[in-house]
Scaffold this motif. Structure first.
Motif, short mmCIF file in Angstrom:
data_model
loop_
_atom_site.label_atom_id
_atom_site.label_comp_id
_atom_site.label_asym_id
_atom_site.label_seq_id
_atom_site.Cartn_x
_atom_site.Cartn_y
_atom_site.Cartn_z
N LEU A 81 7.25 27.60 -1.19
CA LEU A 81 6.12 26.79 -1.63
C LEU A 81 6.61 25.37 -1.86
N GLY A 82 5.80 24.41 -1.47
CA GLY A 82 6.14 23.00 -1.67
C GLY A 82 5.16 22.35 -2.62
N GLU A 83 5.68 21.51 -3.50
CA GLU A 83 4.84 20.78 -4.44
C GLU A 83 4.38 19.48 -3.77
N ARG A 84 3.08 19.31 -3.65
CA ARG A 84 2.52 18.16 -2.95
C ARG A 84 2.82 16.85 -3.69
N ALA A 85 3.19 15.85 -2.90
CA ALA A 85 3.52 14.55 -3.46
C ALA A 85 2.34 13.58 -3.43
N ARG A 86 1.31 13.91 -2.66
CA ARG A 86 0.19 12.99 -2.46
C ARG A 86 -1.13 13.62 -2.90
N ALA A 87 -2.05 12.75 -3.27
CA ALA A 87 -3.41 13.19 -3.56
C ALA A 87 -4.11 13.46 -2.23
N PRO A 88 -5.06 14.32 -2.14
CA PRO A 88 -5.46 15.20 -3.25
C PRO A 88 -4.46 16.35 -3.38
N GLY A 89 -4.41 16.91 -4.52
CA GLY A 89 -3.53 18.05 -4.73
C GLY A 89 -2.14 17.71 -5.20
N ARG A 90 -1.90 16.47 -5.58
CA ARG A 90 -0.57 16.09 -6.08
C ARG A 90 -0.19 17.02 -7.23
N GLY A 91 1.02 17.57 -7.17
CA GLY A 91 1.50 18.46 -8.22
C GLY A 91 1.16 19.92 -8.01
N GLU A 99 9.22 18.64 10.20
CA GLU A 99 9.06 17.32 9.60
C GLU A 99 9.07 17.39 8.07
N GLU A 100 8.39 18.37 7.49
CA GLU A 100 8.25 18.48 6.04
C GLU A 100 9.48 19.05 5.36
N THR A 101 10.17 19.98 6.03
CA THR A 101 11.22 20.74 5.35
C THR A 101 12.57 20.70 6.03
N THR A 126 6.53 15.94 -0.07
CA THR A 126 6.84 17.05 -0.97
C THR A 126 7.74 16.58 -2.12
N LEU A 127 7.31 16.91 -3.36
CA LEU A 127 8.10 16.56 -4.55
C LEU A 127 9.21 17.56 -4.82
N SER A 128 8.95 18.84 -4.53
CA SER A 128 9.95 19.88 -4.76
C SER A 128 9.59 21.10 -3.93
N PHE A 129 10.57 22.00 -3.78
CA PHE A 129 10.35 23.28 -3.12
C PHE A 129 10.74 24.40 -4.06
#
Length: 144
Positions: free
Chosen positions: A28-38, A63-65, A113-116
């Protein structure tokens, strides 16, 4: 060619994501951007013109991971429709959700992504999730 706007689009936007498992856990990745940040979600993103769904999910995950993946099946589609206070469609995504395994690498952060977290698929570690994610993970887990 210019990219279609993601807010107040003229039509639904096609995306692809994947429930990635490794050693019985799901990425699971923590979203860095709105909408859904966090909020935590599956890796994935928008399908590009001329790209098939499996190629899109492979590219987006890379690209993301930075991970290389093995796609083992198709879970289902998931729709995300958000309306503003006036009732106008602010966002409309149709997401093709796959299931698979991470076969190489460790996830690395990107601007998206802020964190995984490799989470327990039964509890999802009590994380704040995007809408419908728990049901999608349950369906993907049954397919393994």
């Amino acid at each position: 060619m210019t990219e279609a706007p993601r807010s107040y689009p003229a039509r639904p936007i096609l995306a692809a994501s994947i429930a990635l498992f490794r050693n019985g856990r799901i990425l699971l990745g923590e979203r860095a951007r709105a909408p859904g940040r966090g909020l935590f979600s599956l890796p994935g993103g928008v399908v590009e013109l001329g790209e098939n769904l499996e190629a899109a999910v492979r590219r987006e995950v890379r690209e993301e991971t930075g991970l290389e993946i093995e796609i083992t099946g198709f879970v289902r589609h998931h729709e995300v429709i958000a309306r503003d206070d006036a009732g106008a469609v602010q966002r409309h995504f149709v997401v093709a959700v796959f299931v698979g395994r991470s076969v190489w690498g460790e996830p690395r952060l990107s601007e998206e992504t802020l964190s995984f977290r490799w989470a327990d698929p039964l509890t999802l570690d009590g994380l704040p999730l995007t809408d419908g994610l728990a049901d999608i993970v349950a369906a993907a887990r049954r397919m393994l």
